[in-house]
Design a protein around this motif. Structure first.
Motif, PDB file in Angstrom:
ATOM      1  N   PRO A 131       0.815   2.526  23.104  1.00 58.89           N
ATOM      2  CA  PRO A 131      -0.116   2.559  24.237  1.00 58.89           C
ATOM      3  C   PRO A 131      -1.564   2.340  23.806  1.00 58.89           C
ATOM      4  N   TYR A 132      -2.245   1.477  24.533  1.00 63.87           N
ATOM      5  CA  TYR A 132      -3.679   1.231  24.379  1.00 63.87           C
ATOM      6  C   TYR A 132      -4.070   0.685  23.006  1.00 63.87           C
ATOM      7  N   ALA A 133      -3.112   0.208  22.252  1.00 63.98           N
ATOM      8  CA  ALA A 133      -3.451  -0.504  21.019  1.00 63.98           C
ATOM      9  C   ALA A 133      -4.065  -1.859  21.381  1.00 63.98           C
ATOM     10  N   VAL A 134      -4.957  -2.355  20.514  1.00 60.39           N
ATOM     11  CA  VAL A 134      -5.621  -3.638  20.741  1.00 60.39           C
ATOM     12  C   VAL A 134      -5.439  -4.505  19.495  1.00 60.39           C
ATOM     13  N   ILE A 135      -4.835  -5.668  19.679  1.00 59.06           N
ATOM     14  CA  ILE A 135      -4.556  -6.580  18.569  1.00 59.06           C
ATOM     15  C   ILE A 135      -5.308  -7.884  18.823  1.00 59.06           C
ATOM     16  N   GLY A 136      -6.185  -8.265  17.899  1.00 59.70           N
ATOM     17  CA  GLY A 136      -6.924  -9.507  18.025  1.00 59.70           C
ATOM     18  C   GLY A 136      -6.123 -10.685  17.499  1.00 59.70           C
ATOM     19  N   LYS A 137      -6.828 -11.710  17.075  1.00 57.69           N
ATOM     20  CA  LYS A 137      -6.176 -12.906  16.530  1.00 57.69           C
ATOM     21  C   LYS A 137      -5.712 -12.589  15.100  1.00 57.69           C
ATOM     22  N   ALA A 138      -4.704 -11.751  15.032  1.00 59.05           N
ATOM     23  CA  ALA A 138      -4.198 -11.246  13.756  1.00 59.05           C
ATOM     24  C   ALA A 138      -2.756 -11.701  13.556  1.00 59.05           C
ATOM     25  N   GLU A 139      -2.262 -11.475  12.338  1.00 58.87           N
ATOM     26  CA  GLU A 139      -0.871 -11.777  12.009  1.00 58.87           C
ATOM     27  C   GLU A 139      -0.179 -10.487  11.581  1.00 58.87           C
ATOM     28  N   VAL A 140       0.888 -10.134  12.280  1.00 58.07           N
ATOM     29  CA  VAL A 140       1.621  -8.898  12.025  1.00 58.07           C
ATOM     30  C   VAL A 140       3.047  -9.256  11.646  1.00 58.07           C
ATOM     31  N   ASP A 154      -9.584  -9.561  14.619  1.00 59.38           N
ATOM     32  CA  ASP A 154      -9.235 -10.916  14.218  1.00 59.38           C
ATOM     33  C   ASP A 154      -9.204 -11.016  12.686  1.00 59.38           C
ATOM     34  N   ASN A 155      -8.521 -12.045  12.203  1.00 62.57           N
ATOM     35  CA  ASN A 155      -8.509 -12.370  10.766  1.00 62.57           C
ATOM     36  C   ASN A 155      -7.946 -11.241   9.905  1.00 62.57           C
ATOM     37  N   VAL A 156      -6.959 -10.550  10.435  1.00 60.85           N
ATOM     38  CA  VAL A 156      -6.220  -9.548   9.674  1.00 60.85           C
ATOM     39  C   VAL A 156      -4.792 -10.053   9.493  1.00 60.85           C
ATOM     40  N   LYS A 157      -4.314 -10.006   8.256  1.00 60.19           N
ATOM     41  CA  LYS A 157      -2.936 -10.398   7.980  1.00 60.19           C
ATOM     42  C   LYS A 157      -2.182  -9.190   7.451  1.00 60.19           C
ATOM     43  N   ILE A 158      -1.104  -8.830   8.134  1.00 59.29           N
ATOM     44  CA  ILE A 158      -0.313  -7.640   7.811  1.00 59.29           C
ATOM     45  C   ILE A 158       1.095  -8.068   7.432  1.00 59.29           C
ATOM     46  N   GLY A 159       1.609  -7.519   6.351  1.00 59.46           N
ATOM     47  CA  GLY A 159       2.957  -7.852   5.900  1.00 59.46           C
ATOM     48  C   GLY A 159       4.030  -7.184   6.727  1.00 59.46           C
ATOM     49  N   HIS A 160       5.221  -7.070   6.137  1.00 56.27           N
ATOM     50  CA  HIS A 160       6.382  -6.514   6.832  1.00 56.27           C
ATOM     51  C   HIS A 160       6.500  -5.009   6.590  1.00 56.27           C
ATOM     52  N   HIS A 161       7.144  -4.317   7.536  1.00 54.98           N
ATOM     53  CA  HIS A 161       7.483  -2.892   7.405  1.00 54.98           C
ATOM     54  C   HIS A 161       6.239  -2.019   7.185  1.00 54.98           C
ATOM     55  N   CYS A 162       5.162  -2.326   7.873  1.00 54.50           N
ATOM     56  CA  CYS A 162       3.948  -1.517   7.776  1.00 54.50           C
ATOM     57  C   CYS A 162       3.864  -0.542   8.952  1.00 54.50           C
ATOM     58  N   PHE A 163       3.150   0.547   8.752  1.00 50.74           N
ATOM     59  CA  PHE A 163       3.064   1.611   9.753  1.00 50.74           C
ATOM     60  C   PHE A 163       1.607   2.047   9.890  1.00 50.74           C
ATOM     61  N   PHE A 164       1.110   2.021  11.125  1.00 47.38           N
ATOM     62  CA  PHE A 164      -0.263   2.413  11.410  1.00 47.38           C
ATOM     63  C   PHE A 164      -0.251   3.561  12.412  1.00 47.38           C
ATOM     64  N   LYS A 165      -0.789   4.695  11.998  1.00 48.98           N
ATOM     65  CA  LYS A 165      -0.813   5.862  12.874  1.00 48.98           C
ATOM     66  C   LYS A 165      -1.971   5.769  13.871  1.00 48.98           C
ATOM     67  N   GLU A 166      -1.985   6.702  14.799  1.00 52.30           N
ATOM     68  CA  GLU A 166      -2.891   6.675  15.925  1.00 52.30           C
ATOM     69  C   GLU A 166      -4.359   6.564  15.497  1.00 52.30           C
ATOM     70  N   GLY A 167      -5.076   5.658  16.161  1.00 55.75           N
ATOM     71  CA  GLY A 167      -6.513   5.560  15.974  1.00 55.75           C
ATOM     72  C   GLY A 167      -6.981   4.804  14.750  1.00 55.75           C
ATOM     73  N   ALA A 168      -6.080   4.232  13.977  1.00 56.73           N
ATOM     74  CA  ALA A 168      -6.495   3.452  12.810  1.00 56.73           C
ATOM     75  C   ALA A 168      -7.265   2.208  13.263  1.00 56.73           C
ATOM     76  N   VAL A 169      -8.262   1.816  12.474  1.00 61.20           N
ATOM     77  CA  VAL A 169      -9.068   0.630  12.779  1.00 61.20           C
ATOM     78  C   VAL A 169      -9.025  -0.299  11.568  1.00 61.20           C
ATOM     79  N   ILE A 170      -8.506  -1.499  11.765  1.00 59.14           N
ATOM     80  CA  ILE A 170      -8.286  -2.435  10.661  1.00 59.14           C
ATOM     81  C   ILE A 170      -9.093  -3.712  10.909  1.00 59.14           C
ATOM     82  N   GLY A 171      -9.964  -4.054   9.963  1.00 65.05           N
ATOM     83  CA  GLY A 171     -10.664  -5.331  10.040  1.00 65.05           C
ATOM     84  C   GLY A 171     -12.011  -5.295  10.723  1.00 65.05           C
ATOM     85  N   GLY A 172     -12.550  -4.106  10.964  1.00 63.12           N
ATOM     86  CA  GLY A 172     -13.894  -4.024  11.525  1.00 63.12           C
ATOM     87  C   GLY A 172     -14.934  -4.478  10.514  1.00 63.12           C
TER      88      GLY A 172
END
Length: 304
Positions: A131-140, A154-172
């Motif tokens: 819920p309420y997650a926001v994904i830009g022009k990224a690769e998951v 945007d411009n974030v590349k994430i591999g396989h089998h990754c886990f992000f808990k609530e409120g994490a901010v990636i690529g700011g």
């Protein structure tokens, strides 16, 4: 309702981890994993390699099925108790494998209707976006889990089998500034990416900034606890651990298998060698060689 797991299913799941089996093998089942306070006939018990009295612990356990190392013998007492011993090299590892296979509640593979995913994002197979997650022009990559309120730029590349808990901010944008002719600060352009490997976990309210001119890189199997911060341009190796509240300032290099203790800080432009340990609450201001343990403010080499 408890889940009933047959011994044959457990043995199949252990595969090459299982060295040998002693005792009854038919019509034996478990319905939970044992902890210190809750051990009974139908829980899967285990005796850790760090225990000095492994034999005694096994013989006193009420569980029908026990994970043990080769240090535990199948004595007459265990035979009379009709206990089944599953002999493995690392009982704790084997317990984790069984727990994940049979007792972990897996999330659904769906994109929650409140999540916002950019049309140009590349989302792999069997991905959960909460819920309420926001994904830009990224690769998951495939089999990732992105919890509620996670922001991936945007411009974030994430591999396989990754886990992000609530409120994490990636690529700011990273915290980088320059001064103009009058001495006033203005933002230095943050144009790099974040590249995250496979089997990486990022804790709640943790942040990984994108690089300024180069990329921020996180190696395979690295795990971040809650409230951690990885600044711009850092290159983090494989199998690293960042415990709660740890901070890595910009442009650092963290070697494989490094452990960073709670509330520790690593200053800018520091190289931390592989297999190192940063003690709790430490401030690292100088290079750390491979296999070194450091502790204190400022952090110094210690033996413990």
């Amino acid at each position: 309702m408890k889940k009933i797991v047959k011994l044959s299913e457990i043995k199949d799941t252990l595969g090459d981890l299982l060295i040998t089996t002693y005792g009854p093998t038919e019509d034996v089942y478990i319905d939970n994993l044992a902890d210190v306070q809750h051990v009974n006939e139908t829980t899967l018990d285990w005796v850790g390699n760090n225990k000095k009295n492994q034999q005694v612990i096994a013989e006193q356990s009420p569980a029908k099925v026990i994970l043990v190392s080769e240090k535990v013998a199948y004595t007459e007492e265990l035979k009379e108790q009709k206990r089944t011993l599953l002999v493995v090299s690392n009982p704790r590892q084997a317990l984790a494998v069984i727990g994940n296979a049979f007792f972990l509640e897996m999330g659904t593979h769906e994109i929650h209707p409140t999540a916002i995913v950019d049309p140009e994002a590349k989302i792999g197979k069997d991905v959960y976006i909460g819920p309420y997650a926001v994904i830009g022009k990224a690769e998951v990559g495939d089999n990732c889990s992105i919890s509620a309120f996670v922001k991936i730029y945007d411009n974030v590349k994430i591999g396989h089998h990754c886990f992000f808990k609530e409120g994490a901010v990636i690529g700011g944008a990273g915290f980088g500034f320059e001064k103009d002719a009058d001495g006033n600060r203005f933002r230095f352009p943050q144009l790099g990416k974040v590249v995250i490997g496979n089997y990486v976990e990022v804790g709640a309210n943790s942040t990984i900034d994108r690089g300024a001119l180069s990329d921020t890189v996180i190696g395979d199997y690295t795990k971040m606890d809650n409230l951690c911060h990885i600044a711009h341009n850092n290159v983090v190796g494989k199998n690293c651990i960042f415990t709660a509240g740890s901070i890595v300032s910009g442009s650092c290099e963290i070697g494989d298998n490094t452990w960073v203790g709670p509330n520790s800080t690593i200053n800018n432009w520091i190289k931390v060698g592989a297999d190192s340990l940063i003690g709790i609450g430490s401030t690292v201001v100088m290079k750390v060689k491979d296999g070194t343990k450091v502790f204190g403010v400022p952090a110094e080499k210690v033996e413990f």
